[in-house]
Design a protein around this motif. Structure first.
Motif, PDB file in Angstrom:
ATOM      1  N   ALA A 243      -7.518 -46.525 -27.073  1.00 24.88           N
ATOM      2  CA  ALA A 243      -8.867 -46.756 -27.587  1.00 24.88           C
ATOM      3  C   ALA A 243      -8.867 -46.691 -29.112  1.00 24.88           C
TER       4      ALA A 243
ATOM      5  N   TYR B  22     -11.063 -47.723 -23.232  1.00 18.24           N
ATOM      6  CA  TYR B  22     -10.207 -48.518 -24.108  1.00 18.24           C
ATOM      7  C   TYR B  22     -11.074 -49.059 -25.240  1.00 18.24           C
TER       8      TYR B  22
ATOM      9  N   ASN C 203      -6.896 -45.296 -23.081  1.00 14.89           N
ATOM     10  CA  ASN C 203      -5.956 -46.412 -22.978  1.00 14.89           C
ATOM     11  C   ASN C 203      -5.887 -47.157 -24.311  1.00 14.89           C
TER      12      ASN C 203
ATOM     13  N   ASN D 281      -2.107 -49.783 -23.963  1.00 17.19           N
ATOM     14  CA  ASN D 281      -3.077 -49.973 -22.887  1.00 17.19           C
ATOM     15  C   ASN D 281      -2.333 -50.190 -21.568  1.00 17.19           C
TER      16      ASN D 281
END
Length: 339
Positions: free
Chosen positions: A47, A18, A45, A71
């Protein structure tokens, strides 16, 4: 006749990332491929932009990327990663956080332990766990056997030895390997038959204690998790919020980390406790009462009434089964604290 050794090429590594953590993630991917992993599944997630291009520029098709526009936390991330790994040909899955770098020989050691423990005979009920020196990894079966009478890990019988340890008269307990009841995502290796048998991680846990819930699901079903101290993992990000940084769990809960982290951690642990305790006995009720009396005393002494209120609300949500992402504590999409 000795069984043929398992090959790291039979392993699909799964990791969740992330924010802007490429400098860490690339080390994780590189080490996994150097260890001979057959492939790496990276769950993005939400990122920072450009992750797909970075992976494509540095690695080959053995690395697949699963992109999420929001996320989903570690729970949703690892659930998606395991699901994607099951579409690949690998027989085994090894889970890693995006700062867990496999030390030399780690995968080979995990697979050797898997074989030595006779686990190929029961693939749906077996897992091995690598050792992370920087963390206290889930204790032995003997250390965990009181779990049903403790409350959120607190047990009145532990007060004496914790006091002695604080006074410097006894060292902290160390896991010496052997079987454990639960363990973290980082360094957990298992056959693909495990998620096919017990299901995927609970995405509604979102963040924290999702690994405990899932690994307990395995051992509660009669499975085994063996800690391999020879299989080493290096945590290259030391900015975490380890409980060892605080004098006790009460101070950690009241002063540690962010409200978001504490909400999910305490909510999920409360939910897990509620689901597993059944009808609590006298010892557990005593532990629960003492836990909250001590926590309230610390909150008063430390001037942390707002955090105490948050913990009580998280407990209520967990025990009421109100899971999923809380509107009051959304997960950041980039450059924030998450999985």
């Amino acid at each position: 006749m000795k069984p043929a050794p398992l090959s790291p090429g039979e392993v699909e590594v799964v990791t969740v990332t992330y924010g802007e953590r490429w400098v860490l993630l690339r080390q994780v991917i590189s080490a996994a491929l150097s260890e001979g992993a057959g492939g790496v599944t990276v769950v993005d997630n939400a990122a920072a932009p450009g992750l797909a291009g970075r992976i494509a520029a540095e690695f080959d098709s053995r690395v697949q990327l699963i992109h999420h526009s929001t996320n989903l936390g570690s729970a949703g991330g690892f659930a998606a990663g395991i699901r994607a790994a099951l579409t690949r040909p690998a027989s085994f899955i090894c889970l890693l956080d995006d700062d867990n770098v496999l030390a030399a020989g780690c995968l080979a050691s995990l697979l050797a332990t898997y074989t030595a423990q006779g686990m190929p005979a029961a693939p749906a009920r077996s897992a091995v766990l690598a050792f992370r020196p920087e963390h206290y990894v889930a204790g032995s079966l003997a250390q965990q056997q009181r779990e049903r009478s403790s409350y959120l890990g607190f047990h009145v019988a532990d007060i004496g030895h914790k006091l002695l340890r604080h006074l410097g008269r006894r060292s902290a307990p160390q896991s010496q390997g052997g079987e454990v009841r639960w363990g973290p995502w980082g360094g957990l290796l298992f056959h693909r038959a495990v998620p096919e048998s017990i299901g995927l991680p609970r995405a509604d846990y979102v963040l924290y204690n999702d690994d405990i819930e899932w690994t307990l699901r395995l051992t509660d079903a009669g499975g085994r998790i063996v800690l391999d101290r020879q299989a080493q993992i290096v945590d290259v990000d030391q900015s975490g919020h380890a409980a060892a940084n605080y004098p006790n769990v009460f101070v950690a809960l009241l002063t540690g980390s962010s409200d978001m982290r504490m909400y999910y951690e305490f909510r999920n642990r409360s939910h897990l406790e509620q689901q597993r305790s059944g009808r609590p006995g006298l010892v557990m009720r005593t532990n629960r009462l003492l836990f909250w009396l001590i926590l309230q005393a610390y909150a008063l002494a430390l001037g942390r009434p707002q955090r105490l209120h948050l913990l009580k609300a998280a407990r209520h949500d967990g025990e009421s089964g109100r899971l999923g992402t809380s509107p009051a504590y959304p997960l950041p999409a980039c450059n924030g604290e998450a999985a």
